[in-house]
Every structure is written in structure tokens, then in C-alpha cells.
Design a protein around this motif. Structure first.
Motif, PDB file in Angstrom:
ATOM      1  N   GLY A   5      -0.601  14.616   8.721  1.00 40.27           N
ATOM      2  CA  GLY A   5      -0.899  14.775   7.297  1.00 40.27           C
ATOM      3  C   GLY A   5       0.233  14.342   6.381  1.00 40.27           C
ATOM      4  O   GLY A   5       0.508  14.991   5.370  1.00 40.27           O
ATOM      5  N   LEU A   6       0.910  13.229   6.725  1.00 42.92           N
ATOM      6  CA  LEU A   6       2.049  12.758   5.924  1.00 42.92           C
ATOM      7  C   LEU A   6       1.605  11.729   4.889  1.00 42.92           C
ATOM      8  O   LEU A   6       0.749  10.888   5.171  1.00 42.92           O
ATOM      9  CB  LEU A   6       3.102  12.106   6.844  1.00 42.92           C
ATOM     10  N   THR A   7       2.201  11.782   3.710  1.00 43.94           N
ATOM     11  CA  THR A   7       1.920  10.793   2.677  1.00 43.94           C
ATOM     12  C   THR A   7       2.640   9.484   3.014  1.00 43.94           C
ATOM     13  O   THR A   7       3.787   9.509   3.462  1.00 43.94           O
ATOM     14  CB  THR A   7       2.414  11.313   1.304  1.00 43.94           C
ATOM     15  N   VAL A   8       1.948   8.366   2.805  1.00 38.19           N
ATOM     16  CA  VAL A   8       2.513   7.043   3.101  1.00 38.19           C
ATOM     17  C   VAL A   8       2.665   6.260   1.799  1.00 38.19           C
ATOM     18  O   VAL A   8       1.725   6.174   1.008  1.00 38.19           O
ATOM     19  CB  VAL A   8       1.596   6.264   4.072  1.00 38.19           C
ATOM     20  N   TYR A   9       3.861   5.693   1.580  1.00 39.25           N
ATOM     21  CA  TYR A   9       4.147   4.883   0.395  1.00 39.25           C
ATOM     22  C   TYR A   9       4.309   3.434   0.824  1.00 39.25           C
ATOM     23  O   TYR A   9       5.068   3.136   1.753  1.00 39.25           O
ATOM     24  CB  TYR A   9       5.450   5.348  -0.276  1.00 39.25           C
ATOM     25  N   MET A  10       3.629   2.521   0.128  1.00 38.46           N
ATOM     26  CA  MET A  10       3.796   1.081   0.402  1.00 38.46           C
ATOM     27  C   MET A  10       3.375   0.280  -0.819  1.00 38.46           C
ATOM     28  O   MET A  10       2.705   0.803  -1.711  1.00 38.46           O
ATOM     29  CB  MET A  10       2.985   0.658   1.637  1.00 38.46           C
ATOM     30  N   THR A  11       3.757  -1.005  -0.840  1.00 41.72           N
ATOM     31  CA  THR A  11       3.345  -1.863  -1.954  1.00 41.72           C
ATOM     32  C   THR A  11       1.873  -2.250  -1.787  1.00 41.72           C
ATOM     33  O   THR A  11       1.309  -2.193  -0.675  1.00 41.72           O
ATOM     34  CB  THR A  11       4.173  -3.164  -2.016  1.00 41.72           C
ATOM     35  N   ALA A  12       1.275  -2.693  -2.894  1.00 41.14           N
ATOM     36  CA  ALA A  12      -0.121  -3.139  -2.848  1.00 41.14           C
ATOM     37  C   ALA A  12      -0.257  -4.332  -1.912  1.00 41.14           C
ATOM     38  O   ALA A  12      -1.255  -4.470  -1.195  1.00 41.14           O
ATOM     39  CB  ALA A  12      -0.585  -3.498  -4.259  1.00 41.14           C
ATOM     40  N   GLY A  13       0.769  -5.193  -1.898  1.00 39.75           N
ATOM     41  CA  GLY A  13       0.706  -6.371  -1.029  1.00 39.75           C
ATOM     42  C   GLY A  13       0.714  -5.994   0.440  1.00 39.75           C
ATOM     43  O   GLY A  13      -0.031  -6.563   1.246  1.00 39.75           O
ATOM     44  N   THR A  14       1.535  -5.023   0.806  1.00 39.64           N
ATOM     45  CA  THR A  14       1.557  -4.563   2.201  1.00 39.64           C
ATOM     46  C   THR A  14       0.206  -3.952   2.562  1.00 39.64           C
ATOM     47  O   THR A  14      -0.353  -4.211   3.634  1.00 39.64           O
ATOM     48  CB  THR A  14       2.690  -3.520   2.410  1.00 39.64           C
ATOM     49  N   HIS A  15      -0.352  -3.186   1.631  1.00 41.11           N
ATOM     50  CA  HIS A  15      -1.675  -2.578   1.857  1.00 41.11           C
ATOM     51  C   HIS A  15      -2.733  -3.658   2.079  1.00 41.11           C
ATOM     52  O   HIS A  15      -3.543  -3.581   3.011  1.00 41.11           O
ATOM     53  CB  HIS A  15      -2.014  -1.708   0.636  1.00 41.11           C
ATOM     54  N   ARG A  16      -2.684  -4.713   1.245  1.00 43.55           N
ATOM     55  CA  ARG A  16      -3.670  -5.799   1.355  1.00 43.55           C
ATOM     56  C   ARG A  16      -3.540  -6.557   2.669  1.00 43.55           C
ATOM     57  O   ARG A  16      -4.507  -7.139   3.178  1.00 43.55           O
ATOM     58  CB  ARG A  16      -3.500  -6.798   0.189  1.00 43.55           C
ATOM     59  N   ALA A  17      -2.348  -6.568   3.241  1.00 43.61           N
ATOM     60  CA  ALA A  17      -2.117  -7.318   4.479  1.00 43.61           C
ATOM     61  C   ALA A  17      -2.694  -6.596   5.698  1.00 43.61           C
ATOM     62  O   ALA A  17      -2.781  -7.165   6.783  1.00 43.61           O
ATOM     63  CB  ALA A  17      -0.613  -7.536   4.669  1.00 43.61           C
ATOM     64  N   LEU A  18      -3.069  -5.333   5.499  1.00 44.38           N
ATOM     65  CA  LEU A  18      -3.576  -4.539   6.623  1.00 44.38           C
ATOM     66  C   LEU A  18      -5.077  -4.316   6.445  1.00 44.38           C
ATOM     67  O   LEU A  18      -5.599  -4.389   5.341  1.00 44.38           O
ATOM     68  CB  LEU A  18      -2.846  -3.184   6.650  1.00 44.38           C
ATOM     69  N   SER A  19      -5.735  -4.013   7.541  1.00 45.88           N
ATOM     70  CA  SER A  19      -7.175  -3.777   7.472  1.00 45.88           C
ATOM     71  C   SER A  19      -7.457  -2.447   6.766  1.00 45.88           C
ATOM     72  O   SER A  19      -6.862  -1.418   7.096  1.00 45.88           O
ATOM     73  CB  SER A  19      -7.717  -3.759   8.901  1.00 45.88           C
TER      74      SER A  19
END
Ligand code: ZN
Ligand code: ZN
Length: 257
Positions: A73-87
Motif C-alpha cells: 500500500g505504498l504511494t508511488v511518485y513518477m513523471t507523466a512521461g514515465t507513466h505513459r511509457a508503462l502499460s
């Protein structure tokens, strides 16, 4: 503030940092089981973490992030670009916070500054985290060249985890295919030992207490080559440590002097 490395290299990276009651993991390139084992070695466990900061989508940084976040149940922080690169399907059940790669944010007792870096990923960042006591740790791996933006943000850190990816001659003379050599040595690849030394000689390091050199290639670099390069640094101003793939680095403390 204190920090440690769970291990560093092309087979997995993760750095842990804590201050006050806040404990963060920066990247997690290891399986859940391996991460649990490595955290235990450091006297902690995943349920003690508040969040995971992600630098970019390459497997050696992200492999364990979403499985670990889901399980604990950990919060994950990332850029929108990193998010878009993943499924997108990977994110079900994940508490995700998208960040702006040029805006600071706060997690518990930490102020976090993402720093955009030149690397061949969708929207990679590295991080400087600052505690309430104004001590700061910079984590800087996975970049092919040193920019003015990088120098500006990593100057004056009290702790620094810095990539020494390859020895330029070992990479050039090694067995990697030419296209991969070009990628690694390029401006959007990884820092070689000389570039890392150049950075250290060009930023203000008078506040630096602990320097950890990591993301050291097992094929295209050696501890001896990194140490030989770093022997050009003044030896009495800060401690130098080397984070390897299996053992990482044990807790290192940063303190007000
Ligand atoms: Zn990497
Ligand atoms: Zn990378």
C-alpha cells in the motif's frame, strides 16, 4: 538524515533515505522477495516505507516498484512521461501521484526536488531530497551528459549518490555491439568515470559529507578503474563509498556539523 543503497548496477537499483518519521525508497529494480531481504539487511522492512520515488521506466529501476507498492500500500511518485511509457494495466490498485519534473513537492518530512536529466527514457528525472534540518541528499544516476540544470541542482548536497557507469576505454574495447556502445557512451546514455569526476570537480562540494559511487557496470568498468579516477579528488574532505550490485552500501549518516 541517513541513506543506504540496497544494491546498484544494471541488474537493479534502489536507494533508501529517511529523516524524522519519513522513509522513502528511490527506485526499486529488485523483486519483492529480494527487496524484502535487502531491507531486512538494513534493519527495516517495506511496511516502514512511506513512498517510492521513481526516476524512469528502465527495468533496473522499476522492476519491483509496482508489485511492492501494491503489496504494501505504498504511494508511488513518477513523471507523466514515465507513466505513459508503462502499460496502464500495471497500475490497478496503485496509489499513484504524477509529478511535474520541474516542481518541488513534499512527502512527510522531506522536500523533494525532481531534476530532469538527459537519458534515453520518456521523461527521466533524478532527485534531491531535503530534510527539515536542511540536510540534502542528491541521487544522480542514468544520465549521458552533465547539463547546467544538473549542476545547479546537485551543487551543495551533503550526501551524493553518483553514477560511475563505465570506463570509456573498457566500453570501446569491450564486447558490446557497436549500437549499444554508442547508446551507452552517448549524451543520452550513462556517465563514464571521467565525466563523474568532472562533475565533482565542477560543483561546489564544501558541504559534502558522504559520496557514494554506483551504477558501476560489471562488464565495462571495474572498482579499480573508478578508484583510480577518484584518486584525483581531495581525500580528506568527505568519505567515498562504492555501491555494488549485490551488497549496496550500509546506512550512512548526514549531520549538521
Ligand atoms: Zn539504470
Ligand atoms: Zn536508465
Amino acid at each position: 538524515m541517513r541513506f543506504a543503497s540496497l544494491g546498484s548496477g544494471s541488474r537493479g537499483n534502489a536507494t533508501i533515505v529517511d529523516v524524522g518519521s519519513t522513509r522513502l525508497l528511490i527506485d526499486c529494480g529488485f523483486s519483492i522477495k529480494e527487496t524484502e531481504k535487502r531491507l531486512e539487511r538494513l534493519g527495516t522492512q517495506p511496511s516502514d516505507l512511506n513512498a517510492i520515488l521513481v526516476t524512469h521506466e528502465h527495468g533496473d529501476h522499476i522492476r519491483g516498484v509496482l508489485p511492492l507498492a501494491r503489496k504494501y500500500g505504498l504511494t508511488v511518485y513518477m513523471t507523466a512521461g514515465t507513466h505513459r511509457a508503462l502499460s496502464f494495466s500495471l497500475f490497478s490498485g496503485i496509489d499513484l501521484k504524477l509529478i511535474d519534473s520541474h516542481l518541488d513537492f513534499v512527502i512527510g518530512d522531506f522536500a523533494v526536488t525532481p531534476v530532469a536529466v538527459p537519458h534515453d527514457a520518456r521523461e527521466p528525472v533524478q532527485y534531491v531530497v531535503r530534510g527539515g534540518d536542511n540536510l540534502s541528499l542528491g541521487v544522480l544516476t542514468d544520465l549521458g551528459s552533465i547539463t547546467a540544470h544538473v549542476i545547479e541542482h546537485f551543487e551543495g548536497c551533503h550526501g551524493l549518490f553518483l553514477e560511475c557507469n563505465h570506463d570509456a576505454a573498457m566500453l570501446a574495447n569491450g564486447t558490446y555491439p557497436p549500437s549499444l556502445k554508442k547508446r551507452i557512451a552517448g549524451d543520452w546514455g550513462h556517465l563514464n568515470n571521467r565525466q563523474s569526476l568532472d562533475l565533482l570537480q565542477n560543483i561546489q562540494t564544501c558541504q559534502l559529507q558522504q559520496l557514494v559511487l554506483g551504477h558501476i557496470s560489471e562488464q565495462n568498468n571495474s572498482l579499480a578503474a573508478v578508484q583510480a579516477m577518484m584518486s584525483n579528488l581531495p581525500s580528506d574532505l568527505f568519505s567515498i563509498h562504492y555501491a555494488c550490485q549485490n551488497d549496496g552500501v550500509d546506512w550512512l549518516a548526514l549531520s549538521r556539523v
